[in-house]
Motif scaffolding. Structure first.
Motif, PDB file in Angstrom:
ATOM      1  N   LEU A   1     -18.598 -14.544  -8.360  1.00 43.31           N
ATOM      2  CA  LEU A   1     -18.888 -14.964  -6.992  1.00 43.31           C
ATOM      3  C   LEU A   1     -17.609 -15.052  -6.167  1.00 43.31           C
ATOM      4  CD1 LEU A   1     -21.606 -17.716  -7.563  1.00 43.31           C
ATOM      5  CD2 LEU A   1     -21.909 -15.456  -6.571  1.00 43.31           C
ATOM      6  N   ALA A   2     -16.563 -15.621  -6.774  1.00 48.90           N
ATOM      7  CA  ALA A   2     -15.290 -15.752  -6.063  1.00 48.90           C
ATOM      8  C   ALA A   2     -14.711 -14.383  -5.729  1.00 48.90           C
ATOM      9  CB  ALA A   2     -14.300 -16.554  -6.905  1.00 48.90           C
ATOM     10  N   GLY A   3     -14.774 -13.457  -6.689  1.00 50.79           N
ATOM     11  CA  GLY A   3     -14.237 -12.120  -6.453  1.00 50.79           C
ATOM     12  C   GLY A   3     -14.987 -11.382  -5.373  1.00 50.79           C
ATOM     13  N   ALA A   4     -16.326 -11.424  -5.411  1.00 54.52           N
ATOM     14  CA  ALA A   4     -17.135 -10.741  -4.409  1.00 54.52           C
ATOM     15  C   ALA A   4     -16.942 -11.351  -3.021  1.00 54.52           C
ATOM     16  CB  ALA A   4     -18.607 -10.790  -4.801  1.00 54.52           C
ATOM     17  N   THR A   5     -16.876 -12.688  -2.983  1.00 53.93           N
ATOM     18  CA  THR A   5     -16.649 -13.359  -1.695  1.00 53.93           C
ATOM     19  C   THR A   5     -15.292 -12.995  -1.122  1.00 53.93           C
ATOM     20  OG1 THR A   5     -18.034 -15.220  -2.384  1.00 53.93           O
ATOM     21  CG2 THR A   5     -16.528 -15.590  -0.535  1.00 53.93           C
ATOM     22  N   MET A   6     -14.291 -12.896  -1.986  1.00 52.52           N
ATOM     23  CA  MET A   6     -12.959 -12.522  -1.527  1.00 52.52           C
ATOM     24  C   MET A   6     -12.955 -11.120  -0.934  1.00 52.52           C
ATOM     25  SD  MET A   6      -9.926 -13.608  -1.077  1.00 52.52           S
ATOM     26  CE  MET A   6      -9.993 -15.095  -2.093  1.00 52.52           C
ATOM     27  N   VAL A   7     -13.691 -10.206  -1.554  1.00 50.20           N
ATOM     28  CA  VAL A   7     -13.782  -8.846  -1.019  1.00 50.20           C
ATOM     29  C   VAL A   7     -14.371  -8.881   0.393  1.00 50.20           C
ATOM     30  CG1 VAL A   7     -14.800  -6.567  -1.311  1.00 50.20           C
ATOM     31  CG2 VAL A   7     -14.004  -7.827  -3.300  1.00 50.20           C
ATOM     32  N   ALA A   8     -15.448  -9.643   0.581  1.00 50.63           N
ATOM     33  CA  ALA A   8     -16.093  -9.728   1.895  1.00 50.63           C
ATOM     34  C   ALA A   8     -15.150 -10.320   2.931  1.00 50.63           C
ATOM     35  CB  ALA A   8     -17.366 -10.560   1.794  1.00 50.63           C
TER      36      ALA A   8
ATOM     37  N   VAL B   1     -23.087  -4.495   9.939  1.00 60.58           N
ATOM     38  CA  VAL B   1     -23.995  -3.525   9.329  1.00 60.58           C
ATOM     39  C   VAL B   1     -23.219  -2.315   8.817  1.00 60.58           C
ATOM     40  CG1 VAL B   1     -25.988  -2.030   9.736  1.00 60.58           C
ATOM     41  CG2 VAL B   1     -25.883  -4.278  10.819  1.00 60.58           C
ATOM     42  N   MET B   2     -22.264  -1.857   9.619  1.00 62.44           N
ATOM     43  CA  MET B   2     -21.494  -0.677   9.245  1.00 62.44           C
ATOM     44  C   MET B   2     -20.633  -0.921   8.010  1.00 62.44           C
ATOM     45  SD  MET B   2     -18.928   1.642  11.591  1.00 62.44           S
ATOM     46  CE  MET B   2     -20.188   2.131  12.754  1.00 62.44           C
ATOM     47  N   MET B   3     -20.254  -2.154   7.770  1.00 64.29           N
ATOM     48  CA  MET B   3     -19.367  -2.462   6.658  1.00 64.29           C
ATOM     49  C   MET B   3     -20.094  -2.714   5.337  1.00 64.29           C
ATOM     50  SD  MET B   3     -16.078  -2.413   7.357  1.00 64.29           S
ATOM     51  CE  MET B   3     -16.529  -0.814   8.062  1.00 64.29           C
ATOM     52  N   VAL B   4     -21.431  -2.775   5.363  1.00 66.96           N
ATOM     53  CA  VAL B   4     -22.172  -3.062   4.137  1.00 66.96           C
ATOM     54  C   VAL B   4     -21.935  -2.016   3.051  1.00 66.96           C
ATOM     55  CG1 VAL B   4     -24.486  -3.308   3.150  1.00 66.96           C
ATOM     56  CG2 VAL B   4     -23.912  -4.480   5.269  1.00 66.96           C
ATOM     57  N   PRO B   5     -22.042  -0.696   3.350  1.00 66.16           N
ATOM     58  CA  PRO B   5     -21.778   0.289   2.286  1.00 66.16           C
ATOM     59  C   PRO B   5     -20.379   0.160   1.698  1.00 66.16           C
ATOM     60  CG  PRO B   5     -22.848   1.327   4.163  1.00 66.16           C
ATOM     61  CD  PRO B   5     -22.458  -0.038   4.601  1.00 66.16           C
ATOM     62  N   ALA B   6     -19.386  -0.070   2.555  1.00 64.42           N
ATOM     63  CA  ALA B   6     -18.018  -0.232   2.062  1.00 64.42           C
ATOM     64  C   ALA B   6     -17.903  -1.467   1.176  1.00 64.42           C
ATOM     65  CB  ALA B   6     -17.050  -0.327   3.244  1.00 64.42           C
ATOM     66  N   LEU B   7     -18.563  -2.543   1.574  1.00 68.88           N
ATOM     67  CA  LEU B   7     -18.516  -3.781   0.794  1.00 68.88           C
ATOM     68  C   LEU B   7     -19.081  -3.569  -0.607  1.00 68.88           C
ATOM     69  CD1 LEU B   7     -18.147  -6.906   0.638  1.00 68.88           C
ATOM     70  CD2 LEU B   7     -20.511  -7.074   1.449  1.00 68.88           C
ATOM     71  N   ILE B   8     -20.251  -2.951  -0.690  1.00 63.89           N
ATOM     72  CA  ILE B   8     -20.878  -2.738  -1.989  1.00 63.89           C
ATOM     73  C   ILE B   8     -20.014  -1.827  -2.865  1.00 63.89           C
ATOM     74  CG2 ILE B   8     -22.898  -1.763  -3.148  1.00 63.89           C
ATOM     75  CD1 ILE B   8     -24.577  -2.687  -0.806  1.00 63.89           C
ATOM     76  N   SER B   9     -19.441  -0.790  -2.259  1.00 67.20           N
ATOM     77  CA  SER B   9     -18.584   0.123  -3.021  1.00 67.20           C
ATOM     78  C   SER B   9     -17.352  -0.589  -3.546  1.00 67.20           C
ATOM     79  CB  SER B   9     -18.174   1.309  -2.142  1.00 67.20           C
ATOM     80  OG  SER B   9     -19.297   2.076  -1.758  1.00 67.20           O
ATOM     81  N   LEU B  10     -16.761  -1.452  -2.739  1.00 68.53           N
ATOM     82  CA  LEU B  10     -15.554  -2.158  -3.156  1.00 68.53           C
ATOM     83  C   LEU B  10     -15.846  -3.163  -4.272  1.00 68.53           C
ATOM     84  CD1 LEU B  10     -13.914  -2.773   0.335  1.00 68.53           C
ATOM     85  CD2 LEU B  10     -13.012  -1.317  -1.484  1.00 68.53           C
TER      86      LEU B  10
ATOM     87  N   ILE C   1     -11.780 -10.373   2.857  1.00 65.62           N
ATOM     88  CA  ILE C   1     -10.652  -9.473   3.129  1.00 65.62           C
ATOM     89  C   ILE C   1     -11.107  -8.296   3.981  1.00 65.62           C
ATOM     90  CG2 ILE C   1      -8.964  -7.912   2.082  1.00 65.62           C
ATOM     91  CD1 ILE C   1      -8.836  -9.785  -0.295  1.00 65.62           C
ATOM     92  N   LEU C   2     -12.282  -7.745   3.681  1.00 68.46           N
ATOM     93  CA  LEU C   2     -12.797  -6.632   4.468  1.00 68.46           C
ATOM     94  C   LEU C   2     -13.023  -7.053   5.918  1.00 68.46           C
ATOM     95  CD1 LEU C   2     -13.755  -3.681   4.278  1.00 68.46           C
ATOM     96  CD2 LEU C   2     -16.056  -4.563   3.819  1.00 68.46           C
ATOM     97  N   SER C   3     -13.615  -8.229   6.093  1.00 71.82           N
ATOM     98  CA  SER C   3     -13.836  -8.747   7.454  1.00 71.82           C
ATOM     99  C   SER C   3     -12.521  -8.993   8.164  1.00 71.82           C
ATOM    100  CB  SER C   3     -14.651 -10.043   7.391  1.00 71.82           C
ATOM    101  OG  SER C   3     -15.892  -9.854   6.749  1.00 71.82           O
ATOM    102  N   GLY C   4     -11.559  -9.568   7.440  1.00 72.54           N
ATOM    103  CA  GLY C   4     -10.264  -9.848   8.038  1.00 72.54           C
ATOM    104  C   GLY C   4      -9.491  -8.596   8.389  1.00 72.54           C
ATOM    105  N   THR C   5      -9.606  -7.558   7.554  1.00 72.02           N
ATOM    106  CA  THR C   5      -8.892  -6.313   7.822  1.00 72.02           C
ATOM    107  C   THR C   5      -9.334  -5.697   9.139  1.00 72.02           C
ATOM    108  OG1 THR C   5      -8.617  -5.858   5.457  1.00 72.02           O
ATOM    109  CG2 THR C   5      -8.448  -3.984   6.961  1.00 72.02           C
ATOM    110  N   MET C   6     -10.632  -5.612   9.335  1.00 78.71           N
ATOM    111  CA  MET C   6     -11.138  -5.029  10.577  1.00 78.71           C
ATOM    112  C   MET C   6     -10.819  -5.917  11.771  1.00 78.71           C
ATOM    113  SD  MET C   6     -14.974  -3.715  11.488  1.00 78.71           S
ATOM    114  CE  MET C   6     -15.310  -2.935  13.064  1.00 78.71           C
TER     115      MET C   6
ATOM    116  N   ALA D   1     -11.053  -1.448  -8.878  1.00 82.06           N
ATOM    117  CA  ALA D   1     -10.449  -2.663  -9.432  1.00 82.06           C
ATOM    118  C   ALA D   1     -11.427  -3.816  -9.478  1.00 82.06           C
ATOM    119  CB  ALA D   1      -9.229  -3.060  -8.598  1.00 82.06           C
ATOM    120  N   TRP D   2     -12.467  -3.778  -8.644  1.00 85.19           N
ATOM    121  CA  TRP D   2     -13.390  -4.917  -8.570  1.00 85.19           C
ATOM    122  C   TRP D   2     -14.446  -4.870  -9.664  1.00 85.19           C
ATOM    123  CZ3 TRP D   2     -11.293  -8.269  -5.501  1.00 85.19           C
ATOM    124  CH2 TRP D   2     -10.517  -7.820  -4.433  1.00 85.19           C
ATOM    125  N   ILE D   3     -14.572  -3.746 -10.386  1.00 90.42           N
ATOM    126  CA  ILE D   3     -15.599  -3.659 -11.412  1.00 90.42           C
ATOM    127  C   ILE D   3     -15.364  -4.669 -12.522  1.00 90.42           C
ATOM    128  CG2 ILE D   3     -14.461  -1.970 -12.902  1.00 90.42           C
ATOM    129  CD1 ILE D   3     -18.175  -2.007 -11.890  1.00 90.42           C
TER     130      ILE D   3
END
Length: 224
Positions: free
Chosen positions: A160-167, A133-142, A169-174, A147-149
């Motif tokens: 879809l591939a780009g957005a999934t990759m962001v999710a 839940v806490m990571m949702v705002p960061a995910l949408i912003s990224l 990587i963000l999950s993996g980073t934490m 670079a993701w725009i």
């Protein structure tokens, strides 16, 4: 718009915080290490806990990332993003207040056997600590900024591939930050302190984690 580097740093800091939290990361690992009398058992447990936490974030964040990627660029206006940000900020504040009032773990988590650390960590991530839940705002912003725009000018598959990759990587980073921090603490406790750590050096960080939800929600409202 928040600096994207700050979002990645926030994910790392949260993972480190979770790694220091005894119930989330190192306590179970130390117990398994003492039972098996092996440092490998400690690291094996922390890796399972980190993987379970990673999966709890993936099953929550990837669908959200897909929905954001499928939205047309006209819908993702600055005004819409700000409204979503306000709603998410209020959600974070509400979840933080809930955890302050009800800090205890859900009862069914206590029924998960000690030899199922992945399942235990997955359930903790979903229903107790609330990292996804806490990571949702960061995910949408990224996804929608920086670079993701550029993904919004690509084909549907590429978006879809780009957005999934962001999710992912963000999950993996934490989760990696949680793993490394939890492993360092667990090995240090196992080798130097043993059972004494449970009675003499116990620190419950759940209250701080709940207050962090509230602080992030307030920060989001102020930024909005």
């Amino acid at each position: 718009m928040m600096d994207l580097r700050l979002l990645w740093l926030m994910a790392i800091v949260m993972g480190v915080y979770q790694g220091f939290n005894p119930p989330i990361a190192w306590l179970r690992a130390v117990g398994n290490g003492l039972e098996a009398r092996s440092s490998r058992a400690v690291l094996r447990t922390t890796s399972c806990l980190a993987f379970g936490h990673f999966m709890s974030m993936v099953v929550f964040l990837v669908p959200i990332a897909i929905v954001v990627a499928e939205l047309p660029a006209s819908v993702l206006s600055m005004q819409t993003i700000m409204r979503v940000g306000w709603a998410l900020s209020l959600t974070l504040i509400g979840f933080g207040v809930f955890k302050v009032l009800r800090p205890h773990h859900p009862r069914f988590i206590a029924r998960i056997r000690p030899d199922q650390p992945i399942r235990w960590s997955f359930c903790m991530g979903i229903v107790h600590c609330g990292s996804p839940v806490m990571m949702v705002p960061a995910l949408i912003s990224l996804i929608t900024a920086g670079a993701w725009i550029s993904t919004f000018h690509m084909s549907s598959t590429a978006k879809l591939a780009g957005a999934t990759m962001v999710a992912l990587i963000l999950s993996g980073t934490m989760s990696l930050a949680l793993f490394f921090t939890g492993s360092v603490v667990a090995v240090a406790v196992y080798r130097r302190l043993g059972l004494r750590a449970i009675t003499r050096y116990w620190i419950n960080l759940d209250l701080g984690w709940a207050l962090m939800f509230i602080a992030m929600g307030l920060m989001g409202l102020l930024m909005g």
